[in-house]
Design a protein around this motif. Structure first.
Motif, PDB file in Angstrom:
ATOM      1  N   GLY A  62       0.802  -1.221   0.000  1.00 54.82           N
ATOM      2  CA  GLY A  62       0.000   0.000   0.000  1.00 54.82           C
ATOM      3  C   GLY A  62       0.835   1.269   0.000  1.00 54.82           C
ATOM      4  N   GLU A  63       2.147   1.155   0.191  1.00 54.62           N
ATOM      5  CA  GLU A  63       3.018   2.329   0.178  1.00 54.62           C
ATOM      6  C   GLU A  63       3.647   2.513  -1.199  1.00 54.62           C
ATOM      7  OE1 GLU A  63       4.733   2.913   4.629  1.00 54.62           O
ATOM      8  OE2 GLU A  63       5.841   1.531   3.344  1.00 54.62           O
ATOM      9  N   ARG A  64       4.059   3.753  -1.450  1.00 56.12           N
ATOM     10  CA  ARG A  64       4.794   4.081  -2.673  1.00 56.12           C
ATOM     11  C   ARG A  64       6.084   4.775  -2.263  1.00 56.12           C
ATOM     12  NH1 ARG A  64       1.926   7.860  -6.406  1.00 56.12           N
ATOM     13  NH2 ARG A  64       1.427   8.927  -4.484  1.00 56.12           N
ATOM     14  N   ALA A  65       7.140   4.493  -2.986  1.00 56.98           N
ATOM     15  CA  ALA A  65       8.406   5.199  -2.788  1.00 56.98           C
ATOM     16  C   ALA A  65       8.690   5.988  -4.055  1.00 56.98           C
ATOM     17  CB  ALA A  65       9.537   4.218  -2.519  1.00 56.98           C
ATOM     18  N   VAL A  66       9.103   7.236  -3.888  1.00 56.18           N
ATOM     19  CA  VAL A  66       9.464   8.094  -5.009  1.00 56.18           C
ATOM     20  C   VAL A  66      10.871   8.580  -4.744  1.00 56.18           C
ATOM     21  CG1 VAL A  66       8.933  10.225  -6.261  1.00 56.18           C
ATOM     22  CG2 VAL A  66       7.077   8.803  -5.379  1.00 56.18           C
ATOM     23  N   TRP A  67      11.726   8.521  -5.782  1.00 53.03           N
ATOM     24  CA  TRP A  67      13.086   9.027  -5.609  1.00 53.03           C
ATOM     25  C   TRP A  67      13.521   9.797  -6.839  1.00 53.03           C
ATOM     26  CZ3 TRP A  67      11.832   3.952  -6.332  1.00 53.03           C
ATOM     27  CH2 TRP A  67      12.400   3.265  -7.393  1.00 53.03           C
ATOM     28  N   LYS A  68      14.373  10.799  -6.600  1.00 51.89           N
ATOM     29  CA  LYS A  68      14.899  11.661  -7.652  1.00 51.89           C
ATOM     30  C   LYS A  68      16.376  11.362  -7.839  1.00 51.89           C
ATOM     31  CE  LYS A  68      11.545  15.302  -7.166  1.00 51.89           C
ATOM     32  NZ  LYS A  68      10.996  15.453  -8.490  1.00 51.89           N
ATOM     33  N   GLN A  69      16.798  11.248  -9.092  1.00 49.76           N
ATOM     34  CA  GLN A  69      18.183  10.892  -9.377  1.00 49.76           C
ATOM     35  C   GLN A  69      19.147  12.036  -9.073  1.00 49.76           C
ATOM     36  OE1 GLN A  69      19.150   7.840  -9.960  1.00 49.76           O
ATOM     37  NE2 GLN A  69      17.035   7.161  -9.974  1.00 49.76           N
ATOM     38  N   LYS A  70      18.832  13.253  -9.509  1.00 53.73           N
ATOM     39  CA  LYS A  70      19.765  14.386  -9.342  1.00 53.73           C
ATOM     40  C   LYS A  70      19.999  14.733  -7.887  1.00 53.73           C
ATOM     41  CE  LYS A  70      19.060  16.432 -13.845  1.00 53.73           C
ATOM     42  NZ  LYS A  70      18.477  17.496 -14.617  1.00 53.73           N
ATOM     43  N   THR A  71      18.945  14.812  -7.103  1.00 52.18           N
ATOM     44  CA  THR A  71      19.096  15.187  -5.688  1.00 52.18           C
ATOM     45  C   THR A  71      19.363  13.986  -4.795  1.00 52.18           C
ATOM     46  OG1 THR A  71      16.721  15.011  -5.288  1.00 52.18           O
ATOM     47  CG2 THR A  71      17.585  17.193  -5.949  1.00 52.18           C
ATOM     48  N   GLN A  72      19.172  12.780  -5.325  1.00 47.00           N
ATOM     49  CA  GLN A  72      19.386  11.527  -4.609  1.00 47.00           C
ATOM     50  C   GLN A  72      18.528  11.430  -3.349  1.00 47.00           C
ATOM     51  OE1 GLN A  72      23.555  10.815  -4.071  1.00 47.00           O
ATOM     52  NE2 GLN A  72      23.951  10.854  -6.240  1.00 47.00           N
ATOM     53  N   LYS A  73      17.349  12.044  -3.395  1.00 42.20           N
ATOM     54  CA  LYS A  73      16.436  11.987  -2.255  1.00 42.20           C
ATOM     55  C   LYS A  73      15.315  11.011  -2.561  1.00 42.20           C
ATOM     56  CE  LYS A  73      17.398  16.537  -0.495  1.00 42.20           C
ATOM     57  NZ  LYS A  73      16.886  17.814  -0.071  1.00 42.20           N
ATOM     58  N   ALA A  74      14.834  10.360  -1.519  1.00 42.59           N
ATOM     59  CA  ALA A  74      13.710   9.440  -1.651  1.00 42.59           C
ATOM     60  C   ALA A  74      12.743   9.683  -0.518  1.00 42.59           C
ATOM     61  CB  ALA A  74      14.198   7.993  -1.605  1.00 42.59           C
ATOM     62  N   PHE A  75      11.478   9.388  -0.778  1.00 44.73           N
ATOM     63  CA  PHE A  75      10.483   9.517   0.288  1.00 44.73           C
ATOM     64  C   PHE A  75       9.371   8.515   0.051  1.00 44.73           C
ATOM     65  CE2 PHE A  75       9.841  12.671  -2.987  1.00 44.73           C
ATOM     66  CZ  PHE A  75       8.497  12.583  -3.310  1.00 44.73           C
ATOM     67  N   LEU A  76       8.704   8.161   1.145  1.00 44.33           N
ATOM     68  CA  LEU A  76       7.581   7.221   1.092  1.00 44.33           C
ATOM     69  C   LEU A  76       6.282   7.982   1.098  1.00 44.33           C
ATOM     70  CD1 LEU A  76       8.746   4.542   3.679  1.00 44.33           C
ATOM     71  CD2 LEU A  76       8.944   4.458   1.198  1.00 44.33           C
ATOM     72  N   ILE A  77       5.307   7.473   0.358  1.00 47.84           N
ATOM     73  CA  ILE A  77       3.981   8.084   0.302  1.00 47.84           C
ATOM     74  C   ILE A  77       2.977   7.055   0.813  1.00 47.84           C
ATOM     75  CG2 ILE A  77       2.215   9.028  -1.219  1.00 47.84           C
ATOM     76  CD1 ILE A  77       4.464   9.847  -3.103  1.00 47.84           C
TER      77      ILE A  77
END
Length: 77
Positions: A62-77
């Motif tokens: 039920g969770e989603r993870a989104v991550w950005k390559q340039k900033t190398q940040k990830a977060f769960l939704i």
């Protein structure tokens, strides 16, 4: 595919590795936004940054993870 706990699947997306543990999921890269999204339906997935293996995001159903390559940040939704 049969479950094999001795040989888990690893998927590399940019600088991130997805460690798959008996599950159903999708990974959607969005190159125009420089981000990727993982949606977990059942099971368990670990998202690990290649430069910081101690940064582990455990995703549950039920969770989603989104991550950005340039900033190398990830977060769960």
């Amino acid at each position: 595919m049969a479950k094999d706990t001795l040989h888990p699947m690893h998927i590399t997306v940019g600088d991130w590795k997805v460690h798959v543990v008996g599950t159903s999921f999708t990974i959607k890269p969005n190159l125009s936004k420089d981000e990727s999204e993982l949606v977990l339906y059942h099971g368990k997935v670990e998202l690990i940054h290649s430069d910081s293996p101690d940064r582990v995001f455990t995703i549950t159903p039920g969770e989603r993870a989104v991550w950005k390559q340039k900033t190398q940040k990830a977060f769960l939704i």
